[in-house]
Write a protein that holds these residues in place. Structure first.
Motif, PDB file in Angstrom:
ATOM      1  N   ALA A  76       1.285 -46.159  39.146  1.00 48.24           N
ATOM      2  CA  ALA A  76       1.980 -44.955  38.680  1.00 48.24           C
ATOM      3  C   ALA A  76       1.348 -43.692  39.255  1.00 48.24           C
ATOM      4  N   PHE A  77       2.198 -42.715  39.565  1.00 50.69           N
ATOM      5  CA  PHE A  77       1.710 -41.426  40.025  1.00 50.69           C
ATOM      6  C   PHE A  77       1.091 -40.677  38.838  1.00 50.69           C
ATOM      7  N   SER A  78       0.010 -39.934  39.097  1.00 45.91           N
ATOM      8  CA  SER A  78      -0.653 -39.161  38.045  1.00 45.91           C
ATOM      9  C   SER A  78       0.193 -37.941  37.690  1.00 45.91           C
ATOM     10  N   LYS A  79      -0.168 -37.267  36.590  1.00 46.94           N
ATOM     11  CA  LYS A  79       0.539 -36.053  36.184  1.00 46.94           C
ATOM     12  C   LYS A  79       0.494 -35.007  37.295  1.00 46.94           C
ATOM     13  N   THR A  80      -0.664 -34.857  37.909  1.00 50.11           N
ATOM     14  CA  THR A  80      -0.821 -33.880  38.991  1.00 50.11           C
ATOM     15  C   THR A  80       0.057 -34.249  40.178  1.00 50.11           C
ATOM     16  N   GLN A  81       0.071 -35.514  40.558  1.00 52.60           N
ATOM     17  CA  GLN A  81       0.917 -35.963  41.671  1.00 52.60           C
ATOM     18  C   GLN A  81       2.388 -35.724  41.354  1.00 52.60           C
ATOM     19  N   ARG A  82       2.803 -35.987  40.107  1.00 57.59           N
ATOM     20  CA  ARG A  82       4.195 -35.764  39.710  1.00 57.59           C
ATOM     21  C   ARG A  82       4.567 -34.291  39.837  1.00 57.59           C
ATOM     22  N   LYS A  83       3.680 -33.400  39.396  1.00 56.52           N
ATOM     23  CA  LYS A  83       3.937 -31.966  39.495  1.00 56.52           C
ATOM     24  C   LYS A  83       4.087 -31.551  40.954  1.00 56.52           C
ATOM     25  N   ILE A  84       3.221 -32.061  41.808  1.00 52.34           N
ATOM     26  CA  ILE A  84       3.274 -31.737  43.233  1.00 52.34           C
ATOM     27  C   ILE A  84       4.577 -32.243  43.850  1.00 52.34           C
ATOM     28  N   LEU A  85       4.978 -33.473  43.513  1.00 48.66           N
ATOM     29  CA  LEU A  85       6.226 -34.028  44.047  1.00 48.66           C
ATOM     30  C   LEU A  85       7.429 -33.201  43.613  1.00 48.66           C
ATOM     31  N   ALA A  86       7.435 -32.750  42.358  1.00 48.89           N
ATOM     32  CA  ALA A  86       8.537 -31.915  41.866  1.00 48.89           C
ATOM     33  C   ALA A  86       8.558 -30.572  42.603  1.00 48.89           C
ATOM     34  N   LEU A  87       7.396 -30.000  42.859  1.00 47.68           N
ATOM     35  CA  LEU A  87       7.320 -28.735  43.605  1.00 47.68           C
ATOM     36  C   LEU A  87       7.813 -28.910  45.031  1.00 47.68           C
ATOM     37  N   ILE A  88       7.385 -29.978  45.674  1.00 52.64           N
ATOM     38  CA  ILE A  88       7.818 -30.263  47.052  1.00 52.64           C
ATOM     39  C   ILE A  88       9.338 -30.401  47.103  1.00 52.64           C
ATOM     40  N   ALA A  89       9.905 -31.018  46.084  1.00 52.38           N
ATOM     41  CA  ALA A  89      11.360 -31.249  46.031  1.00 52.38           C
ATOM     42  C   ALA A  89      12.128 -30.010  45.581  1.00 52.38           C
ATOM     43  N   GLY A  90      11.426 -28.952  45.251  1.00 55.08           N
ATOM     44  CA  GLY A  90      12.094 -27.742  44.800  1.00 55.08           C
ATOM     45  C   GLY A  90      12.754 -27.891  43.444  1.00 55.08           C
ATOM     46  N   GLY A  91      12.262 -28.845  42.633  1.00 61.33           N
ATOM     47  CA  GLY A  91      12.810 -29.056  41.299  1.00 61.33           C
ATOM     48  C   GLY A  91      14.139 -29.793  41.283  1.00 61.33           C
TER      49      GLY A  91
END
Length: 68
Positions: free
Chosen positions: A3-18
């Motif tokens: 599983a991706f960590s909370k920090t990784q999830r936040k970064i992925l959401a930012l990269i995707a522009g939400g």
């Protein structure tokens, strides 16, 4: 680790522009941090191998390669 960590999830959401990287729908907190090369096929749990998808797109994808 699978599983991706909370920090990784936040970064992925930012990269995707939400937005879901597949269909473009706005992501909510229940979005799926998904492996581009599936974990079941040896994909690592790293940002470079991650994508932010809505639950619907991730469930359709299954264990196939993610084409973004």
């Amino acid at each position: 680790m699978r599983a991706f960590s909370k920090t990784q999830r936040k970064i992925l959401a930012l990269i995707a522009g939400g937005r879901c990287e597949k269909c473009g729908v706005t992501l909510d907190k229940s979005f799926h941090a998904d492996h581009i090369l599936p974990w079941s096929r040896g994909g690592k749990t790293i940002i470079k191998n991650g994508a932010a998808l809505c639950p619907s797109c991730n469930q359709k994808k299954g264990s196939k390669l993610c084409k973004i």
